[in-house]
Write a protein that holds these residues in place. Structure first.
Motif: not given
Lengths: 188, 183
Positions: A134-138
């Protein structure tokens, strides 16, 4: 439409998802070409064969496992952190940034730091249980990369990628539930 | 109207029964997709579990830009890619496909396409991205737009992948039938 374009769309005529003008064009091409007709029949046969294969799945046992584990984790939208902690995190972040500016501080121990990381205009803290995916997507959506961090108190410094609008990046980051605090440097 | 949109809203509010309902509705196709990519039923069951746990944790962040089913397949796709990376198998670049100039014999492909063993073997021979595109098109009957959303690439890329995947698949089927006929 070229023959290659028709050929690329043939599987979608075979699975019945082609619509409108594209469907009409591909159907017309198929009607006029015996080779395409046989190829379409072959694709339909492949699809039918694939779909008719018996498929085992975890079923109710998988559901029982899911229900058990869901019990231990709460959906992100329902996590309500007390406002006092959010305020404290924001104050702490401001103090740390202030210290960094005034003392031209040394690289943060415990994290990593790239050349030019001191110029990174965004400082952010994320919820500790945030999954990496999720961090990467953000970060990808916001168009930023990690220039340094995490610091000992979990603060990352983020650098906009070339062509990224800083205010838009900040807006996207702020909108994420798991971003606990965010500061954008004024001198950028 | 997305049939799963309402149920996802309930999940975002912590409704476990809604999670169970969504699992029952989508477990089979999502598992079939994962298994077709990993070829290991136990590992696939773990990934399926991870996918629905992520749905449980992230339902509130679903922005409604795609169908719920497409969003969930996208989660499954990324987890499969991560799993392949862990195994050291990263084969995602299909920009330079293996090219085959001549068209396959469609009659032979039609005959071989009806044989599950041939189809399973030939789909398994495709590259990672080609397999994903074919699986989503033929197992799940997705549009090329939906496949593009799942894989996070432009629609044109999916059309190119499908074009080459189809050609390779048909050639493989033809080869299987020819070898079978001469054996």
């Amino acid at each position: 439409m070229t023959r290659d374009e028709i050929s690329a769309l043939l599987p979608f005529l075979a699975n019945g998802t082609l619509e409108g003008k594209e469907r009409a064009e591909v159907e017309a091409a198929v009607a006029a070409d015996a080779t395409l007709q046989t190829e379409l029949a072959a694709l339909r046969a492949i699809r039918e064969t694939m779909q008719s294969e018996d498929s085992y799945s975890p079923g109710e046992m998988g559901l029982a496992r899911l229900m058990r584990d869901a019990e231990t984790q709460v959906p992100a939208t329902r996590i309500q952190r007390p406002w006092i902690w959010q305020a404290a995190a924001a104050v702490l972040l401001a103090v740390v940034i202030g210290q960094a500016v005034l003392t031209n501080r040394e690289p943060v121990p415990g994290g990593f730091e790239l050349a030019g990381a001191d110029d990174a205009p965004i400082s952010a803290a994320f919820a500790p249980d945030t999954p990496e995916s999720e961090l990467r997507d953000l970060l990808l959506r916001a168009g930023v990369e990690i220039a340094a961090g995490p610091s000992a108190i979990g603060i990352y410094r983020l650098e906009p990628l070339e062509g990224t609008d800083l205010s838009e990046a900040a807006r996207i980051l702020r909108a994420a539930d798991f971003v606990e605090s965010l500061e954008v440097s004024d001198d950028q | 109207m997305d049939p799963h949109a309402q149920i996802l809203t309930q999940i975002a509010h912590g409704d476990k029964q809604a999670l169970a309902a969504l699992y029952r509705a989508l477990e089979k196709p999502v598992f079939r997709f994962i298994r077709s990519r990993l070829n290991d039923p136990f590992e696939s069951a773990d990934i399926l579990h991870d996918v629905f746990m992520e749905v449980w944790r992230s339902a509130g962040r679903f922005e409604g830009r795609s169908k719920v089913q497409t969003w969930i397949f996208g989660i499954a796709y990324r987890k499969v890619i991560d799993q392949h990376r862990k195994r050291g198998r990263v084969d995602l670049t299909d920009d330079i496909p293996e090219t085959i100039d001549e068209d396959p014999n469609a009659e032979m492909c039609l005959a071989a396409g009806q044989e599950a063993e041939h189809v399973r073997h030939c789909v398994g021979q495709l590259k990672e991205d080609h397999q994903t595109a074919i699986s989503l098109a033929f197992y799940e009957d997705m549009t090329y737009g939906e496949i593009a959303e799942v894989a996070g690439v432009p629609e044109g890329t999916i059309k190119t992948r499908i074009f080459h995947a189809k050609k390779l698949l048909l050639h493989c089927l033809q080869g299987r039938l020819q070898r079978g006929a001469t054996a």
